[in-house]
Design a protein around this motif. Structure first.
Motif, short mmCIF file in Angstrom:
data_model
loop_
_atom_site.label_atom_id
_atom_site.label_comp_id
_atom_site.label_asym_id
_atom_site.label_seq_id
_atom_site.Cartn_x
_atom_site.Cartn_y
_atom_site.Cartn_z
N HIS A 235 1.03 -1.30 0.10
CA HIS A 235 0.20 -0.05 0.00
C HIS A 235 0.77 1.44 -0.13
O HIS A 235 0.68 2.14 -0.84
CB HIS A 235 -0.90 0.08 1.46
CG HIS A 235 -1.77 1.24 1.31
ND1 HIS A 235 -3.18 0.91 2.09
CD2 HIS A 235 -2.04 2.08 1.02
CE1 HIS A 235 -3.75 2.03 1.97
NE2 HIS A 235 -3.11 2.84 1.10
N HIS B 151 1.63 4.44 -3.12
CA HIS B 151 1.73 5.65 -2.65
C HIS B 151 2.88 6.38 -2.90
O HIS B 151 2.83 7.63 -3.57
CB HIS B 151 1.08 6.07 -1.47
CG HIS B 151 -0.36 5.88 -1.08
ND1 HIS B 151 -1.23 6.41 -1.98
CD2 HIS B 151 -0.75 5.06 -0.32
CE1 HIS B 151 -2.42 6.03 -1.47
NE2 HIS B 151 -2.43 4.90 -0.64
N SER C 275 -1.95 15.47 5.48
CA SER C 275 -1.90 14.24 5.96
C SER C 275 -1.10 14.30 7.63
O SER C 275 -0.38 15.29 7.66
CB SER C 275 -1.35 13.39 5.20
OG SER C 275 -0.02 13.75 4.80
N ASN D 102 -5.06 14.80 0.11
CA ASN D 102 -4.67 13.83 0.97
C ASN D 102 -5.00 14.34 2.45
O ASN D 102 -4.36 15.25 3.01
CB ASN D 102 -3.24 13.67 0.84
CG ASN D 102 -2.82 12.38 1.76
OD1 ASN D 102 -3.33 11.82 2.61
ND2 ASN D 102 -1.51 12.16 1.42
N ALA E 193 -4.89 11.84 5.01
CA ALA E 193 -4.91 10.60 5.67
C ALA E 193 -4.32 10.89 7.00
O ALA E 193 -3.77 11.87 7.36
CB ALA E 193 -3.93 9.56 4.58
N TYR F 292 -6.80 12.10 -7.36
CA TYR F 292 -6.29 11.53 -6.09
C TYR F 292 -6.86 11.91 -5.08
O TYR F 292 -7.02 13.07 -4.51
CB TYR F 292 -4.65 11.73 -6.14
CG TYR F 292 -3.92 11.05 -4.88
CD1 TYR F 292 -3.40 9.81 -4.93
CD2 TYR F 292 -4.05 11.64 -3.65
CE1 TYR F 292 -2.67 9.13 -4.05
CE2 TYR F 292 -3.34 11.15 -2.66
CZ TYR F 292 -2.68 9.97 -2.84
OH TYR F 292 -2.13 9.28 -1.98
N ASN G 197 -7.18 10.67 -0.92
CA ASN G 197 -6.93 9.88 0.00
C ASN G 197 -7.30 10.14 1.74
O ASN G 197 -6.99 11.30 2.26
CB ASN G 197 -5.35 9.98 0.04
CG ASN G 197 -4.80 8.74 0.96
OD1 ASN G 197 -5.68 7.92 2.04
ND2 ASN G 197 -3.23 8.44 0.97
N SER H 156 -7.56 7.77 3.93
CA SER H 156 -7.20 6.65 4.80
C SER H 156 -6.93 6.93 6.13
O SER H 156 -6.31 7.95 6.41
CB SER H 156 -6.16 5.69 4.19
OG SER H 156 -4.92 6.37 4.22
N THR I 45 -6.76 7.24 -8.23
CA THR I 45 -6.27 6.54 -6.84
C THR I 45 -7.59 7.05 -5.82
O THR I 45 -7.73 8.22 -5.77
CB THR I 45 -5.03 7.11 -6.41
OG1 THR I 45 -3.99 6.58 -7.25
CG2 THR I 45 -4.68 6.42 -5.10
N ASP J 96 -8.27 6.10 -1.89
CA ASP J 96 -7.90 5.48 -0.59
C ASP J 96 -8.75 5.53 0.38
O ASP J 96 -8.81 6.93 1.16
CB ASP J 96 -6.42 5.79 -0.33
CG ASP J 96 -6.08 4.70 0.86
OD1 ASP J 96 -6.86 4.06 1.18
OD2 ASP J 96 -4.74 4.74 0.93
N TYR K 263 -8.39 1.31 -2.77
CA TYR K 263 -8.01 0.74 -1.28
C TYR K 263 -9.17 1.12 -0.63
O TYR K 263 -9.54 2.13 -0.26
CB TYR K 263 -6.91 1.67 -0.89
CG TYR K 263 -5.74 1.62 -1.62
CD1 TYR K 263 -4.41 0.82 -1.54
CD2 TYR K 263 -5.36 2.64 -2.75
CE1 TYR K 263 -3.29 0.76 -2.37
CE2 TYR K 263 -4.13 2.74 -3.46
CZ TYR K 263 -3.22 1.78 -3.16
OH TYR K 263 -2.03 1.71 -3.93
#
Length: 1135
Positions: free
Chosen positions: A4, A8, A81, A105, A107, A128, A130, A132, A152, A154, A187
Motif C-alpha cells: 500500500h 503511494h 495528512s 490527502n 490521511a 487522487y 486519500n 485513509s 487513486t 483510498d 484501497y
C-alpha cells in the motif's frame, strides 16, 4: 500495508512533480480560502508541521507546506495528512471552495467517526483522493462515484472498528465503482462490503486499468469470480482476512504484471497453482494462515524477483527446492507451522539478501545450511523440526546483524557454536530441547554483549557454568535447566552484575546453590520475577525477603526440612502467583500465615501434617497430595475453590465426609481425593456437574451408599475412579452421556447389577474395571447394544458372579488389542490446561503374572483382559486369537470346557496367560510355543491330556504350571509319556506344510509313472535279493536328486536283520521319549519320515533309521531350548 505504502510512494511524487512543475503565483481568493480552512480546522499546533506554518506574511500560498498550484495560481493539490485534524470538515467547509483540486490527502487524521461529507463528490477534476486512517464512519456517500477522473481512491483503515467502520451498502460496490474507468488504485481495506459478499468480483469488471486492488478484511466471500481475469493490468492484490472459502483460480498465473499477492487468512481451499510462484515479476507472496490450502514449492525461475515468501500455517508440504538459490532478491522466508519436510536446501546459503527466515514447526530433517554468506540476516528460527547433526561454528560466523536464533526442539548434538557468543547484536539465543553436549564456552567481551535471553535448557551440557554468563549486563532471561551441569553457584555471582536479570531457571542439574543470609549481599541481588531452583540441593529456604517483584517461585525437589516460614508468603509484595514447594521434607506451616493471591500452590510429596491449608480464592491449581494431612476438609476450603481447575488431596489421612459446599467448585476439571479415609456418600453435584469436570477420583476411601444423581448430557468426564469403597446399588445408565469417558474403575465395591451393556455406546472407553463386585448374569448384550470399544485396552471384570458363555463376537471390535504394530508410547492422561504442559495421569491396578501391579502411568500400548473367578462356561471363543496386541490374559477359576483354541498361538505379544481351574480338555496346542514373550503361564487344575509341547518359552515353565491335569505327561512333569500319549499336533503341522509345499499335480503324475514301473519291478520287489538291489539303486538315485535340489538326504543303511530284529528296532524307537512325531494313520503301521524311512511292502509297515536326523535343514519347528522371559525381547518389559 507495505505494498500500500509502496504504491503511494510511487504515485505521490508523480503528482507532486507534475504540480510543482506548473506551479504559479497563488491567487488571492485561493489564499483566502486556505486561511479560512485553517481557521475552521481543529488541530494540535504543537504536533502540526503544515497548517501551523501557513502564514499570511508569505503572500504566495503556493509555497505553503502541503499546497500545490497550477501555473494560473489555482490550488490543485492539498496534502494535510497526519496533521492531527479532529474536526472542521463538513459540507459547509471552505475546503470545497477549492474547485480545481486534483489531489487531496487527509490521511492519518482523526475525524472521530463522523461521516464523509457528500461534497467530496463535487471535485470534478480530482484524480487522487486519500482519506485513509482518518476515522471516518458510516455509509460512504454515493456522490463520490461522480469522480470519474479518479486514478487513486483510498478509503482504507489499518484497523476495523466493527459497526463503526465505513461501509458500502447503498450504493453497493458495483454502483459505487461503475464510473471509475480510469482508476488505477482502489484501497478499501476494513470497509464493510458484506452487502455484496459473493459477486464483488463481477462488480470490478469496469475497472480495466486497475493496477492495485486492496480489499483486505472487507467481509467478502468466495469464490474468486472468473470476471477478475479481465483485470490484466493488476500488479497488486490484497484480499487478506476475507472468508473466501474457495480455491485460488489458475488464471492468477496469467497476471503477468503481478508483483504482490496477499491472500493471508482467507480460508483458502484446494491446491495453490504452482505457476503463480513462477511468475517472473512476483515480489511478495503471502498465503499465511490458510490451514486448508495445499501445495508445494515448484522449481523457481532463474533471476526471479521474489523478495518475500510467506506460506506459514498452511497445509503446504514437500521440500524446499534447491532452485530457491536463484532468488537473489529474497529477503524474507516464512514457512512456519506447515507440513514441509526433508532436508533444508543448501542453496539458501547463497541468498545474500536474506534478512528473516522462519521454518519452525515443520518436519525438516538433516543438517542446517551455513548462513555465513547471509550478512543481512537478523532472524533465524528453525525450532520444532527434526533437524540433527552438529553445527559448525562457521555457520554463524560474522553475522553482525543477527538479533535472534532459535534452534530449539530439534535433535542437534555436539558443541554449541561458539561464534554465537561473540555476535554483538544478538539478543536471543534459544537452543532448548536438543542433545547439545560438552561444556559451554565463555562469551567474548561479555560486557559489550546485547544478549537479553539465553535458553539452553533440556540438553546434555556438562561442566561448569562459564563465569562470563554472570557478566552479561543486559541479560534478562537465563534458562539452564535439565542439563548435566556440575557446579557450585554462590550468591555473590549475581550481586551487582546481572542487574537486569528477571528470570532464572537452574533446575534439574547437578548444581549446589550456596545461599547467604548476609543482608548486604541479599539486597544486591537482581529483582527476580521468576526464580526456579528445583533439584539444586538446597538445604534451607534461600533468603528472598527483598524480592519485591517475584511472581513465580519453584523450590521443589530439594532437601529443605522443617516448617514453611511465614515470610515466604510475603515475598513479591502481593505479586506472587506461583509457588511450588513439592518434593521436599517439609513438616508443617509456621503460624500465623496468610496465603497470597496465588494461582498455583503445589505442596505435594512432603511430610506436612495437621489441618489442610485453606487455599486462596484466586487459586486455579492446588496440589496437597502425598502428605500426612489428617484433618477433615473444612467448609472454607470448598468455598475458596470457586475458580479452581485442579484440586488434589490424594494419599493423605483425611477423615470426615465430603461436604455439599464442594458444589461451589463449578470450574473444577480434576478432583482427586483418593487414598484417604473419607466416609459418607458422594454428593450429587459431583455427578451432575456437567462439562467442566474431566477427572473424578475418589478411590480407596470408605464412601458408601448409591451413586445418586444423573450424569448430564453435557458430561465431560474422561476418568471416573471410585474403586475400593463400599458403593452399593446399580451402575447408573446415565453414564452413556459421558461420551468422552476413557477410564471407568468401579472395582472393589458392593455393586449389585448385571453387566452394563449400555456402556457399549461409550466408544472412547479404554479402561473398564468392575472387578470384585456382585455383578451377575451373562455378558451377552442385545443386537442394539453391540459394543464398539475400538479403543478398549484394559478389561477387568474378575471376581463377580457372571456366568454363561462368552460370545464369539465379543472381541471382534476391540481394535486396540488387535493391532500388533508398535504404537506410540503415550500415557493415558487428561490435559488440565490446553496452553500449559499440565496434565492428570491416570493409574490402574491390574493382575499380571500372579501379582497385583499398579500402573501409575497407563501406556496406551498396554492391554489386559481379566475375567477370572466367575462362572463363565462353554468353550473359549476362537476369536480371542485376533487380539494380537494382548499382553495379559486371565480366564482362571471359571467353568470353561472344550479344548484350548489353537488361534491363541497368534497372541504374539502375550506375557501372562492364566487358564487354570477350569474344565478344559484335549491337548495343549503346539501353537502356544510360538508365544515368544510368555513368561507367566498356568494351565493347572484342568482336564488336559497328552504330551506337553516343548520348545521356546515352554522350556522355562515349572511343574506348577501343569499340576492337576492327570493325563498330561512330558517335561517338566516327572510323568513319562507312553506311545499313545504323544501329541499329534507337530506331525499334523509338518504334514500340512508338506502339502502346501508340493503341488498335487506333480505328485499324481509321479504316482502314474510309479504304477507303470511297478509292473516291471514287481518281481524284483517280492524277493529278498531283489529288495536289496532296489534299496541300493534307489539310495543312489535319491541322493543325486536331493543334491540337485539342495535337500539333505540321510540314506537308510542296507541291512540283513531278521524280521524280529527289525520289529524290535521299530518299536523301541516309537516308545522313545525323544520322539517328536506321531502318525495320523493307523499306529500299527508306524511313523513315516521322508528320506529317513523306507516302506517294507512285505511287512506292511515303516522301518525308520534311528541314526537319521529328520528334516535337519528344512525343519519348520525349532527344537532348540527356549529363551527365558528375561532374555526375550519383550516390547512391554522394556518400557
Amino acid at each position: 500495508m507495505k505494498t500500500h505504502l509502496c504504491f503511494h510512494i510511487f504515485f505521490i511524487p508523480f503528482y507532486l512533480i507534475f504540480l510543482l512543475s506548473v506551479s504559479g503565483q497563488c491567487q488571492n481568493d485561493q489564499q483566502t480560502i486556505l486561511i479560512q480552512l485553517k481557521n475552521d480546522l481543529h488541530f494540535s499546533s504543537s504536533l502540526s508541521s503544515k497548517l501551523v506554518s501557513w502564514n499570511t506574511n508569505v503572500t504566495d500560498c503556493c509555497r505553503w507546506v502541503g499546497v500545490s498550484c497550477s501555473e494560473r495560481g489555482e490550488v490543485i493539490g492539498l496534502d494535510l495528512s497526519n496533521e492531527t485534524i479532529s474536526a472542521g470538515i463538513d459540507d459547509s467547509s471552505a475546503l470545497f471552495e477549492l474547485k480545481n483540486l486534483e489531489s487531496l490527502n487527509l490521511a492519518g487524521n482523526n475525524f472521530n467517526f463522523t461521516e464523509i461529507p457528500t461534497r467530496f463528490g463535487s471535485f470534478s477534476s480530482l484524480k487522487y483522493l486519500n482519506l485513509s486512517n482518518s476515522v471516518f464512519a458510516g455509509q460512504i456517500p454515493g456522490e463520490l462515484s461522480k469522480l470519474d477522473k479518479l486514478e487513486t481512491l483510498d478509503l482504507s483503515s489499518l484497523f476495523s472498528f466493527g459497526t463503526r467502520s465505513l461501509r458500502l451498502e447503498n450504493p453497493n460496490l458495483a454502483t459505487f465503482v461503475q464510473n471509475f474507468t480510469k482508476l488505477r488504485g482502489l484501497y478499501l481495506d476494513n470497509v464493510n462490503i458484506s452487502s455484496q459478499r459473493s459477486d464483488w468480483g463481477q462488480s470490478l469488471s469496469p475497472l480495466a486499468n486497475l493496477e492495485v486492488l486492496s480489499l483486505s478484511n472487507c467481509q467478502l466471500s468466495g469464490p474468486l469470480d472468473d470476471s477478475l481475469q479481465q483485470l490484466q493490468s493488476l500488479s497488486v492484490i490484497h484480499l487478506a482476512l476475507n472468508n473466501l472459502s474457495a480455491p485460488v483460480p489458475d488464471f492468477f498465473a496469467n497476471f503477468m504484471n503481478l508483483t504482490v499477492i496477499n491472500l493471508g487468512s482467507c480460508n483458502l481451499l484446494g491446491t495453490f497453482p504452482n505457476k503463480v510462484l513462477q511468475l517472473q515479476k512476483l515480489q511478495i507472496l503471502d498465503l499465511a494462515l490458510n490451514k486448508n490450502l495445499s501445495g508445494y514449492l515448484p522449481e523457481f525461475p532463474i533471476n526471479g524477483s521474489l523478495e518475500g515468501l510467506m506460506i506459514s500455517h498452511t497445509n503446504f508440504s514437500g521440500g524446499i527446492p534447491e532452485s530457491i538459490g536463484y532468488l537473489k532478491h529474497l529477503s524474507r522466508i516464512e514457512l512456519w507451522s506447515s507440513n514441509f519436510g526433508g532436508p533444508i536446501a543448501t542453496s539458501i546459503q547463497n541468498l545474500t539478501k536474506l534478512e528473516y527466515i522462519d521454518l519452525s514447526w515443520n518436519n525438516f530433517t538433516g543438517q542446517i545450511p551455513s548462513f555465513q554468506m547471509c550478512k543481512n540476516l537478523t532472524h533465524v528460527d528453525l525450532s520444532r523440526n527434526s533437524l540433527s547433526g552438529t553445527i559448525p561454528s562457521a555457520h554463524f560466523q560474522d553475522l553482525e546483524n543477527l538479533v535472534l536464533v532459535n534452534l530449539g526442539f530439534n535433535g542437534f548434538k555436539g558443541s554449541i557454536p561458539s561464534t554465537l557468543f561473540s555476535l554483538p547484536k544478538l539478543q536471543q539465543i534459544l537452543l532448548s530441547n536438543n542433545n547439545f553436549d560438552g561444556s559451554l564456552d565463555n562469551f567474548t567481551n561479555p560486557s559489550l554483549s546485547s544478549l537479553l535471553t539465553l535458553d539452553l535448557s533440556s540438553n546434555k551440557l556438562q561442566g561448569e557454568i562459564p563465569r562470563s554468563i554472570f557478566e552479561l549486563p543486559k541479560l534478562n532471561i537465563l534458562l539452564l535447566s535439565s542439563n548435566n551441569l556440575s557446579d557450585t553457584i554462590r550468591t555473590v555471582y549475581f550481586q551487582d552484575r546481572l542487574s537486569n536479570l528477571t528470570t532464572l531457571d537452574l533446575s534439574f542439574n547437578n548444581l549446589s546453590i550456596i545461599t547467604s543470609d548476609d543482608i548486604t549481599l541479599v539486597n544486591r541481588l537482581p529483582k527476580f520475577s521468576t526464580l526456579k531452583l528445583a533439584s539444586c540441593n538446597l538445604m534451607k529456604f534461600p533468603n528472598l525477603r527483598n524480592q519485591s517483584r517475584l511472581n513465580t517461585l519453584d523450590l521443589s525437589n530439594n532437601n529443605i526440612e522443617g516448617n514453611i516460614p511465614t515470610w515466604i508468603w510475603e515475598v513479591g509484595n502481593g505479586s506472587l502467583s506461583y509457588m511450588n514447594l513439592s518434593r521436599n521434607r517439609l513438616t508443617g506451616l509456621e503460624e500465623p500465615y496468610s496465603l497470597p493471591d496465588l494461582f498455583v500452590l503445589d505442596l505435594h510429596s512432603n511430610r506436612l501434617s495437621g489441618a489442610v491449608p485453606v487455599p486462596p480464592q484466586t487459586a486455579n491449581i492446588i496440589d496437597y497430595s502425598n502428605n500426612l494431612f489428617n484433618s477433615s476438609l473444612s467448609e472454607s476450603i470448598w468455598r475458596n475453590l470457586t475458580y479452581a481447575y485442579f484440586f488434589s488431596v490424594s494419599n493423605n489421612v483425611l477423615t470426615g465426609e465430603i461436604p455439599q459446599s464442594i458444589c461451589n467448585a463449578v470450574y473444577l476439571k480434576v478432583l482427586d481425593m483418593s487414598n484417604n479415609q473419607l466416609k459418607g456418600s458422594i454428593p450429587n453435584c459431583l455427578i451432575e456437574i456437567g462439562s467442566s469436570l474431566g477427572v473424578l477420583n475418589l478411590a480407596n476411601n470408605n464412601l458408601g451408599g448409591r451413586i445418586e444423581g444423573t450424569f448430564p448430557s453435557t458430561c465431560g468426564l474422561n476418568t471416573l475412579d471410585l474403586h475400593e469403597n463400599h458403593i452399593e446399588g446399580k451402575i447408573p445408565e446415565s453414564l452413556v452421556n459421558c461420551t468422552m469417558l476413557e477410564v471407568l474403575n468401579l472395582g472393589g465395591n458392593q455393586i449389585n447389577d448385571t453387566f452394563p451393556c449400555f456402556l457399549s455406546k461409550n466408544t472412547n472407553l479404554r479402561v473398564l474395571v468392575l472387578r470384585s463386585n456382585k455383578l451377575y448374569g451373562t455378558v451377552i448384550c442385545g443386537q442394539t447394544q453391540h459394543n464398539n470399544w475400538s479403543k478398549l485396552q484394559i478389561v477387568d471384570i474378575a471376581s463377580n458372579h457372571l456366568n454363561g458363555v462368552i460370545p464369539n463376537r465379543c472381541f471382534r471390535h476391540w481394535d486396540s488389542m488387535m493391532n500388533d504394530d508398535p504404537p506410540t508410547k503415550k500415557h493415558l492422561s487428561f490435559t488440565v490446561l490446553q496452553l500449559s504442559n499440565m496434565y492428570y495421569q491416570d493409574s490402574v491396578t491390574v493382575t499380571a503374572k500372579g501379582l497385583e501391579l499398579e500402573l501409575v502411568k497407563i501406556l496406551t500400548l498396554f492391554t489386559s483382559i481379566d475375567i477370572s473367578n466367575n462362572h463363565f462356561s462353554g468353550e473359549i471363543p476362537d476369536s480371542i486369537g485376533n487380539l494380537k496386541a494382548l499382553y495379559v490374559l486371565n480366564i482362571s477359576r471359571n467353568d470353561f470346557t472344550g479344548s484350548i483354541p489353537s488361534s491363541m498361538g497368534n497372541l504374539s505379544q502375550l506375557e501372562s496367560l492364566d487358564m487354570s481351574s477350569n474344565k478344559l480338555t484335549g491337548e495343549i496346542p503346539y501353537a502356544l510355543t510360538h508365544l515368544s514373550f510368555l513368561s507367566a503361564f498356568s494351565l493347572s487344575n484342568n482336564q488336559l491330556k497328552g504330551k506337553i509341547p516343548t520348545g521356546k518359552q515352554f522350556s522355562t515353565f515349572e511343574n506348577n504350571s501343569y499340576l492337576g491335569n492327570k493325563e498330561l505327561c512330558g517335561f517338566p512333569l516327572s510323568r513319562k509319556c507312553s506311545g499313545s500319549n504323544n501329541p499329534k499336533t507337530e506331525y499334523v503341522a509338518i504334514i500340512q506344510k508338506l502339502k502346501n509345499r508340493y503341488d498335487m499335480q506333480y505328485i499324481l503324475t509321479g504316482v502314474g509313472f510309479g504304477a507303470g514301473a511297478a509292473i516291471v519291478t514287481g518281481t524284483i520287489m517280492f524277493s529278498k535279493k531283489g529288495r536289496h538291489f532296489w534299496d541300493e539303486y534307489t539310495n543312489k538315485l535319491l541322493m543325486i536328486i536331493c543334491l540337485v535340489f539342495g535337500i539333505h538326504y540321510a540314506p537308510y543303511g542296507l541291512f540283513e536283520e531278521d524280521e524280529d530284529d527289525e520289529k524290535e528296532s521299530f518299536y523301541s524307537y516309537e516308545n522313545s521319549d525323544e520322539s517328536e512325531f506321531e502318525s495320523e494313520a493307523d499306529p500299527s503301521k508306524g511313523g513315516y519320515c521322508v528320506f529317513c524311512s523306507k516302506l517294507d511292502f512285505s511287512r506292511k509297515q515303516v522301518i525308520h533309521d534311528p541314526k537319521c536326523t529328520c528334516f535337519d535343514r528344512t525343519k519348520p519347528l525349532s527344537t532348540s531350548s527356549a529363551t527365558s522371559s528375561s532374555e526375550a525381547d519383550s516390547p512391554f518389559t522394556k518400557l
